[in-house]
Design a protein around this motif. Structure first.
Motif: not given
Ligand SMILES: Cc1ncc(COP(=O)(O)O)c(C=O)c1O
Length: 476
Positions: A123, A261, A289, A321, A439
């Motif tokens: 991440g 994810a 997402d 991110s 997860w």
């Molecule tokens: C599946 C998923 N969605 C969203 C995010 C990002 O979230 P954010 O923009 O709040 O950092 C991540 C970050 O690890 C993620 O793994």
């Protein structure tokens, strides 16, 4: 010191200390106030008259009266004339939670905030690929401009220049046709998800959630009081048919159609249509997402689900991110045109876009073409690190199976291995593989570790792999 009994419905006593620096009235006020807040004196409980309590405690009547008056002012107790004095039935402030030594949020999910990414950590983008010098220059310029700009409130939907860049990027890279008016800048994906829940009043409703799925989404929906239907994911992504059987009348589906994810599979075309048709039929919402955007290592990224959405049911969320840095806390949401002004109002009142300077810097980063160049560079670097990692794993004797999953290699472990424990032990060696079970809601078919490729160093890779495989071997 003495312990006279105060007659109430509860077993409650006031202890006075005549040598304490706090005056007696203050001690009585504190003791009763605390008992009310902690629920030891129940709402509606009768208190002794101040004359009786003064006699019980052996203090002057004026002392108790002063304490009672303060408690009445604080609305913790109510004087009902001749009927007596009672603990308030309404609005007793809740006692603050006890202060614990470590108040770090999400301790079970995130081992440490604000640290340099560890090897295999999921991440986070590559530390060494971030264009630090360029970004500093753009930020400095944006900070100067902001400092000499108007002191008024900026557009709560975000900097119009950034929203324009995002709309243009989405048309080009994700096939999403939208106007800047449909784009709202948010505090990352998390900020956008919050906006969706508030704007569409989804609190308490039913949602489809991928299983396995992003643990922070699951937690966010739970915090919003939503009921979750955990929908299995297979080689074609979210199993839409099973979801329709499990929870046909859900109000929301949260999906990662680009690269699921954590498994990395793309949602198959037939499932995309089935999902959109279900949402249109049910008047349900789909949160797409799109956390990795076009950052895909194998082939070209498929267009976004929002690109197929003729019914206006998809809320497309993107984040910077993964593509720039999570430290920016910048993301965006694209909402159907009919909902643009409603979302704008909710954003203005509940979660306006964040500080102006980083938004201005990002708009410039995109306008000057650096964003696309940076994405291309990341793809190249990550692909090379992936190759090095898979090569390393393939030369090691192991009974684990390695497969690509998004920006990570998924190591499927032999049944019975405790992936959480292995991940914990690995931290001691500066390695941060992600345990697959975190997860999952239903136990995964097999334990596994997710090894993100972004922060592996080709120099230390062989040793890091050996270390990890040894830990797997040693684990029960
Ligand atoms: C599946 C998923 N969605 C969203 C995010 C990002 O979230 P954010 O923009 O709040 O950092 C991540 C970050 O690890 C993620 O793994």
């Amino acid at each position: 010191m003495y312990h006279p009994r105060m007659k109430t419905e509860d077993d409650f006593r006031i202890t006075l200390d005549r040598d304490a620096p706090l005056p007696l009235a203050g001690q009585i006020h504190r003791a009763i106030g605390l008992a009310v807040r902690e629920g030891r004196l129940a709402p509606g409980a009768r208190l002794p008259s101040w004359r009786d309590l003064a006699a019980q405690l052996g203090v002057a009547r004026g002392t108790v009266r002063a304490a009672y008056e303060r408690l009445i002012d604080e609305q913790l107790i109510v004087a009902a004339g001749a009927a007596g004095t009672f603990v308030s039935r309404h609005g007793v402030p809740v006692a603050p939670p006890p202060i614990t030594a470590d108040t770090t949020p999400l301790r079970d999910l995130i081992h440490q905030f604000a640290t340099v990414p560890m090897v295999f950590q999921m991440g986070v983008p590559a530390q060494d690929v971030f264009p630090a010098a360029l970004w500093s220059r753009l930020m400095a310029k944006a900070a100067r401009e902001t400092a000499s700009g108007p002191v008024g409130y900026p557009d709560p939907r975000g900097d119009p220049r950034l929203r324009e860049q995002i709309a243009a990027y989405l048309a080009l890279a994700r096939g999403v046709a939208c106007t800047p008016a449909q784009v709202l800048v948010t505090a990352g994906y998390a900020g956008a998800l919050n906006l969706v829940i508030r704007a569409l009043r989804l609190e308490g409703r039913l949602a489809w959630m991928e299983d396995p799925g992003f643990p922070l989404t699951r937690k966010a929906l739970e915090l919003a009081g939503m009921q979750l239907a955990h929908v299995p994911v297979d080689a074609q992504g979210l199993d839409v048919e099973t979801a329709m059987r499990l929870a046909p009348d859900a109000a929301l589906a949260v999906v990662t159609p680009g690269q699921q994810a954590p498994l990395g599979v793309a949602l198959a075309p037939a499932r995309r249509s089935a999902l959109l048709q279900w949402a249109t039929r049910q008047d349900a919402w789909i949160v797409e997402d799109d956390y990795l955007s076009e950052l895909q290592l194998k082939g070209r990224a498929a267009p976004a689900l929002a690109a197929l959405d003729s019914g206006g049911r998809v809320l497309h969320i993107g984040t910077f991110s993964k593509t720039v840095s999570p430290a920016l806390r910048l993301g965006f949401i694209v909402v159907p045109a009919a909902y643009a002004s409603h979302f704008a109002e909710v954003a203005a009142c509940l979660s306006p876009a964040s500080a102006a300077a980083p938004q201005a810097a990002l708009a410039e980063f995109m306008r000057q073409g650096h964003y696309l160049r940076h994405l291309r560079r990341m793809k190249r670097v990550y692909a090379s690190r992936r190759d090095a990692l898979t090569a390393c794993l393939s030369t090691s004797p192991m009974d684990s199976i390695a497969t690509m999953a998004g920006l990570a290699v998924r190591l499927t472990l032999p049944a019975g291995k405790d992936d959480v424990l292995i991940a914990q032990r690995a931290l001691e060696y500066g390695l941060a593989p992600g345990p697959l079970s975190a997860w999952h809601v239903d136990t995964p078919p097999q334990p596994g570790l997710m090894l993100a490729v972004s922060n592996v160093s080709e120099r230390t890779l062989a040793a890091d792999c050996q270390r990890l495989l040894r830990l797997i071997d040693e684990a029960g």
